[in-house]
Enzyme design. Structure first.
Site, PDB file in Angstrom:
ATOM      1  N   GLU A   1      -1.317   6.869   6.944  1.00 47.29           N
ATOM      2  CA  GLU A   1      -3.027   7.008   6.752  1.00 47.29           C
ATOM      3  C   GLU A   1      -3.518   8.406   6.347  1.00 47.29           C
ATOM      4  O   GLU A   1      -3.970   8.872   5.648  1.00 47.29           O
ATOM      5  CB  GLU A   1      -3.861   6.515   7.816  1.00 47.29           C
TER       6      GLU A   1
ATOM      7  N   HIS B   1      -7.669   7.384  -1.800  1.00 46.27           N
ATOM      8  CA  HIS B   1      -6.881   6.804  -0.416  1.00 46.27           C
ATOM      9  C   HIS B   1      -5.912   5.681  -0.773  1.00 46.27           C
ATOM     10  O   HIS B   1      -4.707   5.636  -0.368  1.00 46.27           O
ATOM     11  CB  HIS B   1      -7.777   6.666   0.586  1.00 46.27           C
ATOM     12  N   GLU B   2      -6.403   4.582  -1.249  1.00 41.76           N
ATOM     13  CA  GLU B   2      -5.616   3.368  -1.463  1.00 41.76           C
ATOM     14  C   GLU B   2      -4.567   3.592  -2.488  1.00 41.76           C
ATOM     15  O   GLU B   2      -3.352   3.040  -2.276  1.00 41.76           O
ATOM     16  CB  GLU B   2      -6.467   2.137  -1.801  1.00 41.76           C
TER      17      GLU B   2
ATOM     18  N   HIS C   1      -1.435   5.292  -1.325  1.00 41.53           N
ATOM     19  CA  HIS C   1      -0.618   4.283  -0.502  1.00 41.53           C
ATOM     20  C   HIS C   1       0.337   3.873  -1.506  1.00 41.53           C
ATOM     21  O   HIS C   1       1.590   3.621  -0.890  1.00 41.53           O
ATOM     22  CB  HIS C   1      -1.241   3.208   0.298  1.00 41.53           C
TER      23      HIS C   1
END
Length: 262
Positions: free
Chosen positions: A190, A129-130, A133
């Protein structure tokens, strides 16, 4: 006082910026990116170096090897990056249940997260997930939106200068921008990172179904202390879980070797 010409100019400036910097995210969402990849990488590297002087860096070889293994498996799926040479992973000693990735390939994981992400697949969910980004250029997008917002508010303030309603109007504009633009935009980023990160960790050989278990753990760890979704830059845990369950069903079957990181 006639403010229409100034407001029209504001609209023209904003439209020009939007057109000249228009791009698309990995899921096809429209983005505005005003800064170069090199500029964002430099900002990320500077921020990371500063953070390393402020936080306690974990020295446990076993913990570091574990986090590095999961991170390497994720980033290996991405290949060479255009604006930096390699990914750097640092584990910080902190009770924070958190992790982050910055432009320039900087990944930080707090040891508090390892108590909630209880296996390699759940940790891979967070790191995927990070990293998403970064690859989706969300920091650039946020910074660009902030820049456009600042310019718009500055011009609007000039247009209202001298009016008895200036303070009240600017306060209202600020509130509208915060809750009507920046926060919902954060939720879109997100949710996008959830989807892109899920695909990435699955391709790397991790179990995508554990992403749901991670967010169940997150919900328990938060003790229900979440702000209303409308006033948060993050989707609620229940929304995240529901969206991930839908996305898992769409994932193609992968032949990736099952990862073993501890």
């Amino acid at each position: 006082m006639n403010v229409k010409p100034t407001l029209l100019f504001t609209s023209v400036v904003a439209s020009t910026l939007l057109i000249s910097a228009c791009s698309s995210s990995p899921t096809g969402r429209h983005q505005v990116l005003l800064f170069s990849g090199a500029e964002m990488s430099e900002l990320g590297a500077q921020s990371f170096e500063q953070l390393k002087t402020q936080e306690t860096i974990n020295q446990d070889p076993k913990v570091n090897a574990y986090v590095q293994c999961v991170s390497n498996a994720i980033t290996a799926r991405l290949g060479p990056q255009p604006d930096f040479n390699e990914w750097e992973v640092v584990v910080f000693d902190s009770e924070q249940v958190n992790a982050f990735a910055l432009p320039g390939g900087k990944i930080g994981v707090y040891t508090g997260l390892l108590k909630v992400a209880t296996n390699q697949d759940q940790l891979a969910t967070v790191i995927g997930h990070e990293v998403a980004h970064v690859t989706a250029e969300h920091s650039n997008e946020r910074l660009s939106r902030s820049k456009i917002t600042e310019q718009g508010l500055a011009i609007s303030s000039m247009a209202m200068e001298g009016s008895e309603y200036q303070s009240m109007t600017m306060a209202g504009l600020g509130l509208g921008v915060q809750y009507g633009v920046m926060m919902p935009y954060g939720r879109a980023q997100e949710s996008e990172s959830d989807i892109v990160g899920l695909r990435l960790m699955a391709e790397a050989g991790f179990d995508p179904t554990q992403s749901v278990e991670l967010w169940k753990n997150m919900a328990k760890a938060s003790g229900g202390q979440q702000p209303a979704e409308l006033l948060s830059t993050h989707p609620s845990n229940s929304t995240r879980i529901s969206d991930l369950q839908k996305e898992i069903k769409k994932l193609p079957k992968t032949t990736a070797k099952r990862q073993q990181c501890g």
